[in-house]
Write an enzyme that holds these catalytic residues in place. Structure first.
Site, PDB file in Angstrom:
ATOM      1  N   GLU A   1       0.981  -1.228   0.046  1.00  0.00           N
ATOM      2  CA  GLU A   1      -0.026  -0.104   0.018  1.00  0.00           C
ATOM      3  C   GLU A   1       0.743   1.377  -0.054  1.00  0.00           C
ATOM      4  O   GLU A   1       0.487   2.297  -0.586  1.00  0.00           O
ATOM      5  CB  GLU A   1      -1.097   0.071   1.268  1.00  0.00           C
ATOM      6  CG  GLU A   1      -1.783  -1.109   1.399  1.00  0.00           C
ATOM      7  CD  GLU A   1      -3.105  -0.825   0.224  1.00  0.00           C
ATOM      8  OE1 GLU A   1      -2.970   0.021  -0.545  1.00  0.00           O
ATOM      9  OE2 GLU A   1      -3.781  -1.936  -0.080  1.00  0.00           O
TER      10      GLU A   1
ATOM     11  N   ASP B   1      -4.510  -9.287  -8.504  1.00  0.00           N
ATOM     12  CA  ASP B   1      -4.859  -8.301  -9.477  1.00  0.00           C
ATOM     13  C   ASP B   1      -3.542  -7.537 -10.157  1.00  0.00           C
ATOM     14  O   ASP B   1      -3.303  -7.512 -11.382  1.00  0.00           O
ATOM     15  CB  ASP B   1      -5.903  -7.309  -9.040  1.00  0.00           C
ATOM     16  CG  ASP B   1      -5.905  -6.493  -7.794  1.00  0.00           C
ATOM     17  OD1 ASP B   1      -4.775  -6.827  -6.993  1.00  0.00           O
ATOM     18  OD2 ASP B   1      -6.550  -5.724  -7.383  1.00  0.00           O
TER      19      ASP B   1
ATOM     20  N   GLU C   1     -18.795  -5.328  -3.047  1.00  0.00           N
ATOM     21  CA  GLU C   1     -17.415  -6.002  -2.891  1.00  0.00           C
ATOM     22  C   GLU C   1     -17.324  -7.294  -3.501  1.00  0.00           C
ATOM     23  O   GLU C   1     -16.219  -7.633  -4.361  1.00  0.00           O
ATOM     24  CB  GLU C   1     -16.780  -5.773  -1.431  1.00  0.00           C
ATOM     25  CG  GLU C   1     -15.588  -6.138  -1.266  1.00  0.00           C
ATOM     26  CD  GLU C   1     -14.490  -5.049  -1.901  1.00  0.00           C
ATOM     27  OE1 GLU C   1     -14.871  -4.200  -2.338  1.00  0.00           O
ATOM     28  OE2 GLU C   1     -13.152  -5.282  -1.717  1.00  0.00           O
TER      29      GLU C   1
ATOM     30  N   GLU D   1     -12.405   0.956  -9.863  1.00  0.00           N
ATOM     31  CA  GLU D   1     -11.866  -0.302 -11.029  1.00  0.00           C
ATOM     32  C   GLU D   1     -12.878   0.118 -12.355  1.00  0.00           C
ATOM     33  O   GLU D   1     -12.455  -0.166 -13.366  1.00  0.00           O
ATOM     34  CB  GLU D   1     -11.820  -1.395 -10.550  1.00  0.00           C
ATOM     35  CG  GLU D   1     -10.524  -1.912 -10.014  1.00  0.00           C
ATOM     36  CD  GLU D   1     -10.557  -1.346  -8.444  1.00  0.00           C
ATOM     37  OE1 GLU D   1     -11.714  -0.676  -7.865  1.00  0.00           O
ATOM     38  OE2 GLU D   1      -9.512  -1.260  -7.780  1.00  0.00           O
TER      39      GLU D   1
HETATM   40  C1  DMJ Z   1      -6.304   0.868  -5.413  1.00  0.00           C
HETATM   41  O1  DMJ Z   1      -5.562   1.089  -4.211  1.00  0.00           O
HETATM   42  C2  DMJ Z   1      -5.245  -0.031  -6.246  1.00  0.00           C
HETATM   43  O2  DMJ Z   1      -5.949   0.191  -7.449  1.00  0.00           O
HETATM   44  C3  DMJ Z   1      -5.077  -1.183  -6.029  1.00  0.00           C
HETATM   45  O3  DMJ Z   1      -4.119  -2.082  -7.003  1.00  0.00           O
HETATM   46  C4  DMJ Z   1      -6.245  -2.134  -5.505  1.00  0.00           C
HETATM   47  N1  DMJ Z   1      -7.432  -1.427  -5.619  1.00  0.00           N
HETATM   48  C5  DMJ Z   1      -7.431  -0.263  -4.732  1.00  0.00           C
HETATM   49  C6  DMJ Z   1      -8.701   0.667  -5.159  1.00  0.00           C
HETATM   50  O4  DMJ Z   1      -9.807  -0.132  -5.066  1.00  0.00           O
END
Ligand code: DMJ
Length: 576
Positions: A137, A277, A370, A391
């Site tokens: 993060e 992802d 979600e 997204e």
């Molecule tokens: C974001 O912090 C980034 O896109 C991360 O890769 C996953 N998704 C969150 C937001 O949904």
């Protein structure tokens, strides 16, 4: 996002082979959609400033805004489960939402506020704090935010802080990058998920991490190395990525969680959503940014495996990495980024069909829950929330760039309308706790400023991208494609080097990248007037991917193999 130069205001996402890209360029001002786009751009601008100003008023310099109580949360530390009583008295957050807003401010043309923010951060931000943070993060939000803003601040076309700017953001980024390095000191080179910014890895730290936690560091750490000349950041991220890739199964699948000391998988099931992802995203984007063939090879194998083992019509389920057998049939909000990634490889029809299903879910609930259980056709009992995620807006932006189909503008409009009606409160924008009741939760995540508002803005006004060549990190921070960072520029990236393939009705262009998706068939013609997606794809007869017979199922876009119709009536590469 890669955009070609030399096309004036009609720029082209040159990875794509979609024929719609090559239609004559109509000036956006002449388009009947121009007024709508201008109006929507202003709506998004208002949204962004409502969120930003409330953050600045009620939460800054703490990390994130609590819009219902008009207070704050220092979530960057909380992400690491740091209990508040362990924080030093004078700890006042890392101004996370300000850092996350920097590139959005530039994209929206607010150089004054950008400069003010850069000055404040230069004078006040310190990472020498006793805070346990999540490496992934902190990397995508803070390191990525600082690096991208540094590049924007020094870009001579921006007329920003040059003169008064003395690389302060880069110095901060380097300081942060150095504090990341102890996390990589494991027998495998896979980094710990958590580190203390002041003291490094703490005693008895958990050794469990996720695939995206290990595999989504290369863009930011690679860029940091290129900017500072210190190779340690890129090397650490690359070593971790290679180790992770070596842990794939014979099916080229990875799991979701693993142990950084033993290099053993903990969770063998994975999909394209949470925990995995951005691993896929970073393989593809690292190839675009740095041009190393290796990244492309890894991405191509990984992408093919996803399409083969996870895809079911427009949906993607999870599967066991060892057997490829389906495990969980769930739609998650995070998966909605996938169509955007597919646009980058030219897989437009597949992207469009998945995106359409996410739009349907958005329409059904007003936002995207979600987690939705596809097999039970019900919401996940404890994951009914929508934390203002970006997204769907992100994919909508990519698909509009690729197709210029105004339908995506309408999708963007309905996203903006929903956000305004369900989540806007006096003190900012609040997350939705339960999509069935639209009960709100007291949290405005920083990615709302970094991504959700940015992608919506760029959907309606992409002038920031004209004559520029950027990719966006997983947190929506732009990084430029520079020949000095790239192993292959200019050959692959110069539009005049693209190959032209003649169809019956039209000439279409196949970029080097899209040809790699299906090398065998990329340049074959004879698809008639059917719409194209990647260089080899023949789409299904029916847009919903349902079928009565094999002949309705077209050719798979990534393997170029004919698809067949399953017992359940879905087109796919079913293993018979
Ligand atoms: C974001 O912090 C980034 O896109 C991360 O890769 C996953 N998704 C969150 C937001 O949904």
């Amino acid at each position: 996002m890669m955009l070609s130069r030399n096309y004036g205001t009609c720029h082209i996402l040159f990875l794509l082979a979609s024929s719609t890209l090559f239609a004559p360029c109509i000036s956006q001002l002449d388009s009947p959609w121009a007024a709508k786009k201008r109006h929507m751009r202003e709506e998004v601008r208002k949204m962004f400033y409502h969120a930003y100003e409330n953050y600045m008023k009620h939460a800054f310099p703490h990390d994130e805004l609590k819009p219902l109580t008009k207070s704050f949360t220092d979530s960057l530390s909380e992400l690491g489960n740091l209990k508040l009583e362990h924080l030093p008295n004078n700890y006042n957050g890392s101004a996370l939402s300000l850092i996350e807003s920097l590139s959005s401010l530039v994209i929206m043309g607010n150089n004054t506020e950008f400069e003010r923010a850069v000055r404040w951060l230069s004078e006040n931000l310190t990472f020498n704090v006793d805070a346990r943070i999540n490496l992934f993060e902190c990397n995508i939000r803070v390191l990525g935010g600082l690096i991208s803003a540094h590049i924007l601040a020094t870009d001579s076309t921006n007329r920003l802080v040059q003169g008064s700017y003395k690389n302060q953001l880069l110095n901060l980024a380097e300081d942060l990058g150095r504090r990341f390095l102890p996390a990589f000191a494991t027998p495998t080179g896979l980094p710990y998920a958590w580190i203390n910014l002041k003291y490094g890895v703490i005693e008895n730290e958990t050794t469990e991490t996720s695939t995206s936690g290990c595999g989504s560091l290369i863009l930011e750490m690679g860029a940091l190395s290129r900017l500072t000349g210190d190779p340690r950041y890129e090397s650490a991220a690359l070593r971790a990525l290679r180790k992770l890739w070596s842990m794939r199964s014979s099916l080229n699948l990875l799991g979701t969680t693993l142990d950084v000391t033993t290099g053993e998988w903990i969770e063998y099931s994975s999909g394209i959503g949470a925990g995995v992802d951005s691993f896929y995203e970073y393989l593809c984007k690292a190839y675009i940014l740095f041009g190393k063939e290796d990244y492309w090879r890894m991405f191509q194998s990984a992408y093919l495996a996803v399409q083969k083992y996870f895809r079911h019509g427009p949906w993607y389920h999870e599967a066991d990495m060892r057997t490829g057998k389906a495990t969980y049939w769930q739609l998650t909000s995070l998966q909605a980024f996938w169509p955007g990634l597919q646009v980058l490889v030219g897989d437009i029809a597949a992207a469009n069909s998945s995106h359409r299903e996410f739009v349907n879910v958005w329409k059904k609930y007003g936002v995207i829950p979600e987690r939705y259980l596809l097999d039970h056709q019900m919401l996940h009992p404890t994951e009914k929330y929508y934390p203002l995620r970006p997204e769907l807006a992100e994919s909508t932006f990519y698909l509009y760039q690729a197709t210029k189909d105004p339908w995506y503008i309408q999708v963007g409009e309905s996203i903006v309308n929903s956000l305004n009606s369900y989540t806007k409160v006096e003190g900012g924008f609040a997350s939705v706790r339960d999509v069935t009741t639209m009960q709100l939760e007291d949290h405005q995540h920083s990615f709302f400023l970094a991504e959700t508002c940015k992608y919506l803005y760029l959907l309606f006004d992409d002038s920031f991208l004209v004559d520029r060549n950027y990719i966006f990190t997983t947190e929506g921070h732009p990084l430029p494609i520079l020949s000095s960072w790239h192993e292959k520029l200019p050959e692959t990236y110069i539009p005049t080097n693209w190959t032209y393939a003649k169809g019956e009705q039209q000439t279409r262009r196949a970029s080097a990248m899209s040809r790699q998706v299906c090398p065998a068939m990329a340049l074959k013609s004879g698809y008639g007037v059917q719409p194209m997606e990647s260089a080899c794809h023949i789409p299904d007869t029916r847009a919903d991917h349902r079928c009565f017979g094999d002949e309705e199922c077209g050719v798979d876009s990534t393997t170029c193999r004919r698809r067949s119709c399953s017992m359940a009536g879905y087109c796919g590469l079913w293993i018979l």
